[in-house]
Design an enzyme around this catalytic site. Structure first.
Site, PDB file in Angstrom:
ATOM      1  N   PHE A 114      68.483  28.221 107.078  1.00  6.53           N
ATOM      2  CA  PHE A 114      69.127  27.336 108.034  1.00  6.53           C
ATOM      3  C   PHE A 114      68.271  26.183 108.517  1.00  6.53           C
ATOM      4  CE2 PHE A 114      72.245  30.642 109.278  1.00  6.53           C
ATOM      5  CZ  PHE A 114      73.343  29.860 109.032  1.00  6.53           C
ATOM      6  N   ASP A 136      76.272  37.373 106.404  1.00  6.64           N
ATOM      7  CA  ASP A 136      74.901  37.295 105.891  1.00  6.64           C
ATOM      8  C   ASP A 136      74.053  38.420 106.475  1.00  6.64           C
ATOM      9  OD1 ASP A 136      72.999  36.291 104.206  1.00  6.64           O
ATOM     10  OD2 ASP A 136      72.479  34.555 105.437  1.00  6.64           O
TER      11      ASP A 136
END
Ligand SMILES: *[C@@H]1O[C@H](CO)[C@@H](O)[C@H](O)[C@H]1NC(C)=O
Ligand SMILES: *[C@@H]1O[C@H](CO)[C@@H](O)[C@H](O)[C@H]1NC(C)=O
Ligand SMILES: *[C@@H]1O[C@H](CO)[C@@H](O)[C@H](O)[C@H]1NC(C)=O
Ligand SMILES: *[C@@H]1O[C@H](CO)[C@@H](O)[C@H](O)[C@H]1NC(C)=O
Ligand SMILES: *[C@@H]1O[C@H](CO)[C@@H](O)[C@H](O)[C@H]1NC(C)=O
Ligand SMILES: *[C@@H]1O[C@H](CO)[C@@H](O)[C@H](O)[C@H]1NC(C)=O
Ligand SMILES: *[C@@H]1O[C@H](CO)[C@@H](O)[C@H](O)[C@H]1NC(C)=O
Ligand SMILES: *[C@@H]1O[C@H](CO)[C@@H](O)[C@H](O)[C@H]1NC(C)=O
Ligand SMILES: *[C@@H]1O[C@H](CO)[C@@H](O)[C@H](O)[C@H]1NC(C)=O
Length: 664
Positions: free
Chosen positions: A357, A471
């Site tokens: 991210f 995830d």
């Protein structure tokens, strides 16, 4: 003589009046000199304000009238006597972005709440005794955080709690206007004094709770009115008082005045005598410009120029992106300046790590001294931003002890910043694979697995919306100071209401955790989360990554290896070698088999998270694994379906292809 007699009589009348008052009623217009039994962080400040919890984390505070009252009727056994109370309170969150926890008026058979938990337990109950009839506690909660585990309706409600934080009745805070009959909202955590009345009529067993801003006469229509038989709640003598608690979010809970009466109506409070609330930091510094002006008109011009230049520079340094639609998310919005300061300018020293991210920094919010983790996610497109922010704000309302709390966000050009609770022990994969750290014991691992299962169950079934995490993996499980596992990184999770289908256009997730049907349908579901959870179980039990490079550049699946061993009857040999033989054989077997079951290629064979919880708790026995179980070469499937190289490259997260970008 006559006047003397009158005097004596008056004194006698007064004495009897006074003593009866002492026995079954009291009134405190401010608490200066009051005889209260206090514990935890509770104190009476010199002004006479009763402060239940001050700005400290995880604080609990109680204040009780020192003498118990008799709530049971002698004349009609089994009935509860009528009572009435009123009090003025204020809830002052230190940090206006996030509201703190709540407080409660309490009638309890004990004043000992030493085993009760702070935070959402309001210092009244703990994990094991919530809902137990032996508690003998009636609470009127003023709750400022929504907790799905207690079926809370919203983050600003008044509820009636009988032995349990699952309220028997609750409703949004406010009052019915006597003149118009219209309902007016009130915000509990608004630093404004408000008044509550609690009235119980023993004969009809009617409990009314009424609320109003201060000063206002008691509205005639109560906020809550329930018929409740309190006879089993009340014991012979009961204490009356208050309870409140903080978590990470700091809040001061205050009581300004309180009146109580058995078998009658509580005496009204005298607002003029109530103590003032503590001053918030709105003090203005007096400016003595007038003296300086004649001297400094020239310097002043220079100063203005310099200030403007500086301000422009600062503006650029702290520039943010804000749009109109964000107004409703105000409370969850952080200023960039604040985050910049919190992380000391995003210094390298504050860097905790970087993943799929973006980078994560550790910081301390200047205003609240709260430790946070700030994640910087780069994004170019503004498309889908509104939906994404709506989603993260919604995720910010998730409260669960196995979920990393999202506190808020900030936006800048080309970048989004997410603010989370700081987890001192970092991510689980560091513990699993860092040989320099002591190995996690089986008990610790098992606790973490159960914790993650419980967090995921909450997302899948117990919250108001279904949240698919998308995830699940060891590096997204963070460990708090007590090594409890908490699920983090909801950047991927998309919310959708119960009953509707998930629509996704991208496959997101991490190699080795991706369910085979994802390659075909592209749809993330709770079943694909369960698949990933299975891979996670195997990973933690075996201390190996789900995909590891093998000979000739091949990828080896942990799932295949465990499956092979199961078929050969050598399942236990797959346990992490760092554990040695220090694990209960049944638990290890359960976990490994459960891992295989969860990661079964057929979604219908996988258990639900509720079943998983039962298996882990040993409440029900697991079905035998189907003998025909064959892993269907997830890798080959995915390769055949032509996912791009980027996705194939490694076992690191490919998760930044998330909804944000709208396309790619
Ligand atoms: C809160 O109260 C405790 C004990 O009464 C005290 O030690 C602490 O300094 C107080 N903290 C703040 C922020 O007022
Ligand atoms: C406070 O009340 C308790 C219980 O009634 C009593 O034992 C105690 O002496 C009182 N303390 C003071 C200072 O009045
Ligand atoms: C929970 O509270 C009860 C008292 O109501 C106590 O007996 C029990 O030990 C507490 N449990 C924990 C885990 O602290
Ligand atoms: C409270 O509500 C939750 C969520 O529905 C439920 O799981 C729990 O069992 C309830 N607890 C009690 C004591 O009623
Ligand atoms: C309620 O608490 C009592 C005493 O603390 C305990 O014996 C009992 O098992 C508890 N009941 C439930 C359902 O937890
Ligand atoms: C009062 O609060 C409720 C629930 O938050 C909300 O739906 C409603 O619009 C509010 N009403 C007013 C007049 O603000
Ligand atoms: C509770 O409210 C109802 C409805 O306004 C009223 O009729 C009743 O007398 C109230 N009961 C008590 C105990 O205040
Ligand atoms: C809860 O309170 C509302 C508002 O007073 C009332 O209409 C309702 O009947 C109550 N529900 C229960 C279960 O007592
Ligand atoms: C309660 O009050 C009523 C009327 O004021 C009185 O008749 C009754 O005896 C009282 N009951 C108790 C237990 O004090």
């Amino acid at each position: 003589m006559a006047s003397r007699l009158l005097k004596t009589l008056l004194i006698l009348v007064f004495l009897s009046f006074a003593s009866s008052r002492e026995d079954d009623s009291f009134v405190f217009n401010g608490f200066r000199g009051a005889n209260l039994s206090l514990d935890g962080f509770a104190s009476v400040v010199p002004d006479g304000l009763l402060v239940l919890t001050n700005w400290s984390t995880q604080a609990k505070g109680h204040a009780f009238h020192p003498k118990p009252f008799k709530f049971k009727s002698d004349t009609t056994p089994g009935t509860t006597l009528s009572f009435s109370t009123t009090f003025v309170f204020a809830i002052i969150p230190e940090y206006s972005y996030v509201s703190g926890h709540g407080m409660a008026f309490v009638i309890s058979h004990t004043t000992d709440f030493s085993t009760a938990l702070p935070t959402q337990y309001l210092a009244l109950f703990n994990l094991s005794d919530n809902g137990n009839a032996t508690n003998h506690v009636l609470g009127i909660e003023l709750d400022t955080i929504v907790n799905a585990e207690f079926q809370d309706i919203n983050n600003n409600h008044v509820g009636i709690d009988v032995n349990s934080l699952n309220s028997t009745n609750s409703t949004g805070a406010g009052y019915y206007d006597d003149s118009t009959g219209a309902f007016q909202n009130l915000t509990l955590a608004s630093s404004v004094p408000m008044q509550i009345w609690v009235d119980y009529e023993g004969q009809d067993m009617q409990l009314n709770v009424t609320m109003a801003p201060v000063p206002m006469a008691k509205p005639s229509k109560p906020l809550l009115s329930s018929t409740i038989d309190l006879s089993s709640v009340m014991t012979d003598s009961m204490y009356v008082g208050f309870s409140s608690a903080n978590g990470h979010l700091l809040t001061t809970h205050c009581v300004l005045g309180w009146s109580f009466k058995m078998n009658g109506t509580a005496e009204p409070l005298d607002y003029a005598q109530l103590p003032p609330l503590p001053l918030l930091d709105t003090k203005h510094k007096s400016q003595k410009l007038a003296i300086w002006l004649p001297l400094a008109s020239c310097a002043f011009v220079l100063l203005v120029v310099a200030t403007v230049v500086l301000a422009v520079k600062r503006r650029n340094k702290y520039a943010e992106l804000r749009e109109d639609w964000e107004q409703e998310y105000g409370p969850h919005r952080f200023s960039y300046k604040e985050l910049f300061r919190a992380t000391k300018g995003f210094k390298a020293k504050a860097l905790l790590g970087s993943g799929g991210f973006g980078r994560v920094y550790r910081g301390v919010l200047p205003s609240s001294k709260l430790e946070v983790a700030v994640k910087r996610v780069s994004h170019e497109s503004r498309q889908g931003m509104k939906e994404f922010v709506a989603e993260i704000v919604s995720i910010g309302q998730l409260r669960h002890r196995n979920i990393v709390q999202l506190l808020g966000y900030c936006r800048r050009k080309g970048e989004l910043l997410l603010v989370y609770d700081y987890m001192p022990n970092g991510s689980l994969d560091n513990f699993l694979y860092d040989e320099t750290r002591p190995a996690l014991s089986w008990a610790q691992r098992f606790g973490i697995m159960k914790g993650v299962a419980s967090g995921l169950l909450y997302l899948h079934q117990d919250w108001e919306k279904i949240v698919v995490h998308r995830d699940i993996k060891a590096s997204n499980v963070l460990l708090d100071s007590e090594l409890n596992g908490r699920l983090g990184d909801f950047g991927l999770a998309r919310l959708y209401d119960h009953g509707t289908d998930a629509h996704t256009t991208h496959i997101v997730g991490t190699m080795g955790y991706l369910a085979p049907e994802l390659a075909q349908t592209g749809k993330a579901t709770t079943k694909t989360d369960v698949f990933a959870f299975g891979a996670f179980l195997l990973e933690v039990a075996c201390g190996r990554r789900p995909v590891a490079p093998g000979a000739e550049g091949q990828q080896l699946l942990l799932l295949d290896w465990v499956l092979e061993n199961w078929k050969k009857g050598t399942l236990l040999a797959t346990g992490d070698r760092r554990l040695g033989r220090n694990f209960p054989v049944e638990e290890m077997e359960t976990v490994l088999k459960l891992g295989l079951l969860c990661s079964h290629p057929s979604p219908d064979t996988r258990p639900t998270m509720r079943q998983v919880m039962h298996f882990l708790d040993g409440d029900s026995t697991m079905p035998e694994l189907p003998l025909a179980y064959k892993s269907i070469g997830v890798m080959s499937l995915i390769q055949r379906d032509g996912f791009d190289d980027y996705m194939m490259s490694s076992s690191t997260s490919v998760s930044h292809m998330f909804a944000l970008s709208g396309g790619r």
